[in-house]
Design a protein around this motif. Structure first.
Motif, PDB file in Angstrom:
ATOM      1  N   GLY A   1      -3.377  -3.328  -7.463  1.00  0.00           N
ATOM      2  CA  GLY A   1      -2.345  -4.286  -7.853  1.00  0.00           C
ATOM      3  C   GLY A   1      -1.260  -4.461  -6.809  1.00  0.00           C
ATOM      4  O   GLY A   1      -1.094  -5.534  -6.224  1.00  0.00           O
ATOM      5  N   TRP A   2      -0.513  -3.400  -6.528  1.00  0.00           N
ATOM      6  CA  TRP A   2       0.619  -3.507  -5.618  1.00  0.00           C
ATOM      7  C   TRP A   2       0.181  -3.666  -4.164  1.00  0.00           C
ATOM      8  O   TRP A   2       0.719  -4.485  -3.435  1.00  0.00           O
ATOM      9  CB  TRP A   2       1.516  -2.282  -5.768  1.00  0.00           C
ATOM     10  CG  TRP A   2       2.632  -2.198  -4.767  1.00  0.00           C
ATOM     11  CD1 TRP A   2       2.767  -1.318  -3.766  1.00  0.00           C
ATOM     12  CD2 TRP A   2       3.773  -3.062  -4.682  1.00  0.00           C
ATOM     13  NE1 TRP A   2       3.910  -1.550  -3.045  1.00  0.00           N
ATOM     14  CE2 TRP A   2       4.560  -2.625  -3.595  1.00  0.00           C
ATOM     15  CE3 TRP A   2       4.208  -4.160  -5.422  1.00  0.00           C
ATOM     16  CZ2 TRP A   2       5.737  -3.249  -3.231  1.00  0.00           C
ATOM     17  CZ3 TRP A   2       5.403  -4.774  -5.049  1.00  0.00           C
ATOM     18  CH2 TRP A   2       6.145  -4.321  -3.966  1.00  0.00           C
ATOM     19  N   LEU A   3      -0.840  -2.885  -3.756  1.00  0.00           N
ATOM     20  CA  LEU A   3      -1.263  -2.915  -2.361  1.00  0.00           C
ATOM     21  C   LEU A   3      -2.320  -3.972  -2.075  1.00  0.00           C
ATOM     22  O   LEU A   3      -2.497  -4.356  -0.909  1.00  0.00           O
ATOM     23  CB  LEU A   3      -1.801  -1.538  -1.938  1.00  0.00           C
ATOM     24  CG  LEU A   3      -0.824  -0.364  -2.055  1.00  0.00           C
ATOM     25  CD1 LEU A   3      -1.501   0.934  -1.639  1.00  0.00           C
ATOM     26  CD2 LEU A   3       0.416  -0.607  -1.210  1.00  0.00           C
ATOM     27  N   GLY A   4      -3.052  -4.406  -3.089  1.00  0.00           N
ATOM     28  CA  GLY A   4      -4.098  -5.404  -2.861  1.00  0.00           C
ATOM     29  C   GLY A   4      -5.298  -4.859  -2.120  1.00  0.00           C
ATOM     30  O   GLY A   4      -5.959  -5.597  -1.374  1.00  0.00           O
ATOM     31  N   LEU A   5      -5.621  -3.575  -2.324  1.00  0.00           N
ATOM     32  CA  LEU A   5      -6.738  -2.932  -1.643  1.00  0.00           C
ATOM     33  C   LEU A   5      -7.821  -2.568  -2.647  1.00  0.00           C
ATOM     34  O   LEU A   5      -7.548  -2.407  -3.845  1.00  0.00           O
ATOM     35  CB  LEU A   5      -6.265  -1.663  -0.918  1.00  0.00           C
ATOM     36  CG  LEU A   5      -5.161  -1.824   0.117  1.00  0.00           C
ATOM     37  CD1 LEU A   5      -4.749  -0.457   0.670  1.00  0.00           C
ATOM     38  CD2 LEU A   5      -5.605  -2.734   1.249  1.00  0.00           C
TER      39      LEU A   5
ATOM     40  N   ASN B   1      -6.467  -8.428   6.552  1.00  0.00           N
ATOM     41  CA  ASN B   1      -5.157  -8.142   5.967  1.00  0.00           C
ATOM     42  C   ASN B   1      -5.122  -6.762   5.320  1.00  0.00           C
ATOM     43  O   ASN B   1      -4.122  -6.037   5.411  1.00  0.00           O
ATOM     44  CB  ASN B   1      -4.803  -9.210   4.936  1.00  0.00           C
ATOM     45  CG  ASN B   1      -4.362 -10.506   5.581  1.00  0.00           C
ATOM     46  OD1 ASN B   1      -4.358 -10.628   6.802  1.00  0.00           O
ATOM     47  ND2 ASN B   1      -4.005 -11.493   4.771  1.00  0.00           N
ATOM     48  N   GLN B   2      -6.213  -6.392   4.652  1.00  0.00           N
ATOM     49  CA  GLN B   2      -6.264  -5.076   4.018  1.00  0.00           C
ATOM     50  C   GLN B   2      -6.271  -3.959   5.057  1.00  0.00           C
ATOM     51  O   GLN B   2      -5.672  -2.906   4.847  1.00  0.00           O
ATOM     52  CB  GLN B   2      -7.491  -4.988   3.115  1.00  0.00           C
ATOM     53  CG  GLN B   2      -7.407  -5.867   1.874  1.00  0.00           C
ATOM     54  CD  GLN B   2      -8.699  -5.893   1.089  1.00  0.00           C
ATOM     55  OE1 GLN B   2      -9.785  -5.705   1.647  1.00  0.00           O
ATOM     56  NE2 GLN B   2      -8.598  -6.124  -0.210  1.00  0.00           N
ATOM     57  N   VAL B   3      -6.954  -4.197   6.178  1.00  0.00           N
ATOM     58  CA  VAL B   3      -6.931  -3.218   7.260  1.00  0.00           C
ATOM     59  C   VAL B   3      -5.509  -3.041   7.778  1.00  0.00           C
ATOM     60  O   VAL B   3      -5.036  -1.922   8.003  1.00  0.00           O
ATOM     61  CB  VAL B   3      -7.878  -3.641   8.401  1.00  0.00           C
ATOM     62  CG1 VAL B   3      -7.686  -2.743   9.622  1.00  0.00           C
ATOM     63  CG2 VAL B   3      -9.325  -3.604   7.949  1.00  0.00           C
TER      64      VAL B   3
END
Length: 710
Positions: free
Chosen positions: A610-614, A650-652
Motif C-alpha cells: 500500500g504505502w510503498l507500492g512494492l 520505479n519500484q527498483v
C-alpha cells in the motif's frame, strides 16, 4: 638491508615497542612491513579504540610491536590522542619507535619533545625521505642524532628502504636530550605539583605540565593513584599559576616547546631550492582546485562506477554467480547432498548461460567471446512420492543445505558469488585512493559542503571509510574533536552511507533504472543527509571545531601496499560479514519452514504494497535488511534483474532508497552502543527505520504524481 622475518607465536623476550607517530606518516605501512600479516587487533583495555599488535624479530631479539593511534600531541586534544597517551602511561617499560614525516620536522620534533618530557626511550624513524628529497629538502641526520641523543634512521617504508638499520637500532633507544626551560612562575608550579605526585613510574614533570596545560583527561589515571585531597592541591597550584600569568598557561607552554623545536631545526634541517614540480605535485595542487578538483572528483566517481558497478558487479559477478556457482559448484553440491540424504524428488534441468563482457559504458559492453551454456540442477525440485519419517528428516537437511534458503545455495552463493567480487573491486579502488594520498584532498574539497551540517572536511574521512565498512567508520569518528560532531557523523553513517558490499549491489541495480533514476536516487540521499545533518547540528548540544588537516603529497601507489591492504580487508569480510550472511539465511529458513514468512508478508502487505507500492515478495529483503542491509540489497537485486524480475524501474528506485536508509547491520548497532550508550543507540534505530519507509513512500507518490517512469 637486513632480511625481515615474519612474526611467530612465541612469548615476548623483551618489553614491547610502541609505534608512535603523527597521522599520515606511514606508521601503519611500517607496522605491516615489520610484522608481516601476523597481527592481532583488539580494543585497548578500558577503551573502544582498537590497537594492533604484531610480532617481529630484530637483530637483538624478538619484539612485540603495538601500533598506537596517530597523534599530534601527548597533551591530548582528541580521543585518539588521549588513548595514545594512556597507552604510553600504562606501558612504562615499553620503548618507543617514533615515525615522523621527514618533510615536516617541526611536527615530528614537537612529538619527540613530549616523549622526552615523559622520559621514554625513543628511536626516531624519519619516513618519506624520498618525498623530502624530491622537494629539495636536505637533512643533517648525524647532527640531528647527536643533538637529540637518540638513534635517527632515514626510511621509505613503502619501498622497504632503511628498515634493516631501523631493526638494528630498536634495542638502543634512549630518552631524547631535549630540555625545556619554562618561565620562572611555571617552573615553580611544576616543582610544587611534582611534590604532590606519588611515584607512579611516569615522569612527574610531564604529569605536572599536563595539569598546568589544562588537560582534564589525565584525571581518571591520576585518581587511580592519588586521593582527592592531593588532586585538589595540584589544581590549586594550577589556578594560582594561571592567575599570575598574563596568558593561558597552555599557550606559554606551547610557545616554549616551539622555540626549542625551531632551534633544533635551525641546526639540523635545511631546505634547498625546490626542483621543478613533477606531475604528482601538479596533480596534488589540481585535486584541491575549485574547478579542476571537481573534475578530478568526477573522474574518481566515474572510475568507481565503472570498476565496481560495471566490472565488479557485472562481469565478475556473472563469472562467479552464473559460471562458477551456477554451472559448477551449486549443481555439484546439490548432487552430493541428494546422494547423502536421499528422498524421492527430481530437479527440473535448467539452462545456465555465461556471456562475459568487459563493460565500456552502462549501455554496452565489449564481447570477449567467452560464452557457454550448461543444463544443471537448481535448488527448485518436485517431490515424487509421499515421504517416510527418515525421508522427511533428509528433506529438511537437504533444504537447509541446498534449498531455496539453503546455507550453500543462498548464504555462501550470495556471499562469495555476488558480494565478494563487488567488495573485492571496491577494496582495490579504495586502497589505491588511500595509497595515493587523495583522501585528505577530498576532505578539503568538501569542507564547505560539510559546514552546512555543522561539520568540517575532516568528517569526510570516516564517511569515506563508511563506504568500506560503517562499523569501522563509526569507530574512527573518534578523530573528530567534539562529541557533537561524532554524534552527527555516527547518525549519518547509520542513515545513508552504504558499505562496500551494499554500494556494489546498488551500483548494479542502477543498470536497471535510467540515468534519470540514478540522479533521483543520488539527489534524494544527498538531500536527506544534508537535511538530517543540518537539523542535527541545531538539535544536538555542544560545539563544532575548526578544520585543521595535514595534507600529504600525491604519491604513486605501490602495488605491494595495495595488495596487503586489499587482502587484509578481504580477510575481514570473510571473518566478520560472511557469518552474518549464514545467520540471515538461517533466520529466513526457519521463518519459511515454520510458515512465519508468509504471515509476515501478509502482515506487512499494507505497508509494502500500500504505502510503498512494492510487491509482497520485497518483504523478504526488508526483513533480512534489519539484520544486514547489504544482504537485503542482494535480495532486491535478485528481484530487479534476470528473467524472473518482479520489480519495475520505479519500484527498483524506491527499494534502493529504502535499503540505503536502513541501519547497516547488527555489528554497527553494537558499535554505536559501545561508543554512545543505549539511549543514543535506541533513539537512532527508532528514528531510522520508520524514516526509511516514510521517505520511500513519499518518493513513490512523487513519481506517480509527476508521471515519471525510470
Amino acid at each position: 638491508m637486513a632480511k625481515l622475518h615474519r612474526a611467530v607465536d612465541v612469548g615476548a623476550t623483551l618489553p614491547p615497542v610502541l609505534l608512535v607517530g603523527n597521522p599520515n606518516v606511514g606508521k601503519s605501512v611500517l607496522f605491516g612491513v615489520l610484522t608481516g600479516r601476523y597481527a592481532n587487533v583488539s580494543n585497548y583495555p578500558g577503551t573502544t579504540i582498537e590497537v594492533t599488535r604484531g610480532r617481529m624479530n630484530a637483530a637483538r631479539g624478538g619484539f612485540d610491536l603495538i601500533d598506537t593511534p596517530g597523534t599530534n600531541h601527548l597533551i591530548p586534544m582528541s580521543e585518539d590522542e588521549r588513548v595514545t597517551r594512556d597507552i604510553l602511561l600504562n606501558e612504562p617499560e615499553a620503548a618507543v619507535l617514533q615515525v615522523g614525516d621527514a618533510k615536516n620536522l617541526r611536527r615530528t620534533l614537537s612529538l619527540t619533545l613530549e616523549l622526552a618530557l615523559m622520559g621514554r626511550p625513543v628511536v626516531l624513524a624519519l619516513n618519506m625521505m624520498d618525498e623530502a628529497r624530491s622537494l629539495g629538502i636536505r637533512l643533517h641526520r648525524a647532527q640531528l642524532e647527536q643533538r637529540l641523543g637518540i638513534p635517527v634512521v632515514e626510511t621509505v617504508a613503502i619501498r622497504h628502504t632503511g628498515l634493516g638499520a631501523l631493526q638494528d637500532a630498536l634495542g638502543s633507544g634512549r630518552a631524547p636530550r631535549i630540555e625545556v626551560q619554562y618561565p620562572a612562575a611555571i617552573e615553580r608550579a611544576i616543582q610544587e605539583i611534582s611534590t604532590c605526585l606519588p611515584e607512579t613510574g611516569a615522569s612527574r614533570r610531564y604529569i605536572a605540565i599536563c595539569l598546568l596545560s589544562g588537560d582534564r583527561t589525565i584525571l581518571p589515571w591520576l585518581r587511580q593513584r592519588m586521593n582527592q585531597r592531593q588532586i585538589e592541591a595540584c589544581d590549586a597550584v594550577r589556578l594560582a599559576a594561571g592567575r599570575a600569568s598574563g596568558e593561558p598557561l597552555s599557550q606559554t607552554i606551547l610557545r616554549a616547546h616551539l622555540e626549542i623545536v625551531d632551534e633544533i631545526i635551525s641546526e639540523c634541517y635545511i631546505s634547498a631550492d625546490r626542483p621543478r614540480a613533477g606531475w604528482t605535485h601538479r596533480l596534488g595542487r589540481w585535486s584541491i582546485h575549485p574547478v579542476r578538483g571537481v573534475a578530478i572528483l568526477a573522474l574518481v566517481l566515474l572510475a568507481t562506477f565503472w570498476f565496481v558497478g560495471l566490472f565488479g558487479a557485472g562481469t565478475l559477478v556473472d563469472l562467479m554467480e552464473t559460471g562458477l556457482f551456477g554451472q559448477v559448484l551449486s549443481p555439484a553440491v546439490i548432487d552430493v547432498t541428494d546422494a547423502l540424504f536421499p528422498f524421492p524428488h527430481t530437479h527440473p534441468p535448467t539452462d545456465v548461460t555465461v556471456n562475459l563482457q568487459i563493460p565500456l559504458s552502462p549501455a554496452h559492453g565489449l564481447d570477449t567471446g567467452i560464452e557457454w551454456t550448461r543444463s544443471v540442477s537448481t535448488p527448485e525440485y518436485a517431490v515424487d512420492a509421499p515421504l517416510s519419517g527418515w525421508q522427511r528428516l533428509f528433506r529438511l537437511i537437504h533444504d537447509l543445505l541446498v534449498g531455496p534458503y539453503g546455507i550453500f545455495t543462498m548464504a555462501l552463493a550470495y556471499g562469495f558469488a555476488i558480494v565478494l567480487p563487488i567488495v573485492f573491486t571496491f577494496f582495490i579502488l579504495f586502497s589505491i585512493l588511500e595509497d595515493t594520498g587523495y583522501l585528505p584532498r577530498l576532505a578539503v574539497m568538501v569542507n564547505d559542503f560539510f559546514r552546512l551540517m555543522g561539520l568540517n572536511g575532516r568528517a569526510v574521512l570516516p564517511m569515506v571509510l563508511g563506504l568500506g565498512c560503517d562499523t569501522m567508520a563509526t569507530l574512527t569518528t573518534r578523530i573528530l574533536q567534539t562529541r557533537k560532531q561524532r554524534l552527527i557523523v555516527t547518525l549519518l553513517l547509520a542513515l545513508g552511507v552504504p558499505c562496500s558490499a551494499q554500494l556494489g549491489v546498488l551500483l548494479a541495480m542502477m543498470s536497471v533504472v535510467s540515468p534519470g533514476g540514478t540522479i533521483i536516487w543520488l539527489g534524494a540521499v544527498t538531500l536527506i543527509m544534508v537535511t538530517v545533518g543540518w537539523l542535527s547540528s541545531r538539535l544536538f548540544p555542544g560545539r563544532s571545531s575548526d578544520f585543521l588537516l595535514e595534507i600529504p603529497p600525491i604519491r604513486r601507489p605501490v602495488l605491494s601496499n595495495i595488495a596487503v591492504k586489499t587482502i587484509a580487508r578481504i580477510e575481514w569480510y570473510l571473518r566478520e560479514v560472511l557469518p552474518l550472511f549464514v545467520l540471515g539465511t538461517l533466520i529466513l529458513f526457519v521463518l519459511d519452514r515454520t510458515g512465519a514468512l508468509p504471515g509476515i508478508r501478509d502482515a506487512a502487505a499494507p505497508l509494502v504494497r500500500g504505502w510503498l507500492g512494492l510487491p509482497g515478495e520485497a518483504t523478504d529483503a526488508f526483513l533480512i535488511g534489519f539484520l544486514r542491509r547489504d544482504y537485503g540489497a542482494v535480495f532486491l537485486l535478485e528481484a530487479a534483474t534476470g528473467p524472473d524480475a518482479i520489480l519495475t524501474g520505479n519500484q527498483v528506485l524506491v527499494s534502493m532508497l529504502i535499503i540505503t536508509l536502513f541501519v547497516p547491520c547488527i555489528a554497527n548497532v553494537f558499535m554505536i552502543l559501545k561508543e554512545h550508550g543505549w539511549r543514543i543507540t535506541a533513539a537512532m534505530v527508532a528514528f531510522i527505520f520508520p524514516f526509511a519507509f516514510f521517505v520511500g513512500g513519499l518518493l513513490m507518490r512523487f513519481l506517480r504524481v509527476a508521471g515519471l517512469e525510470v
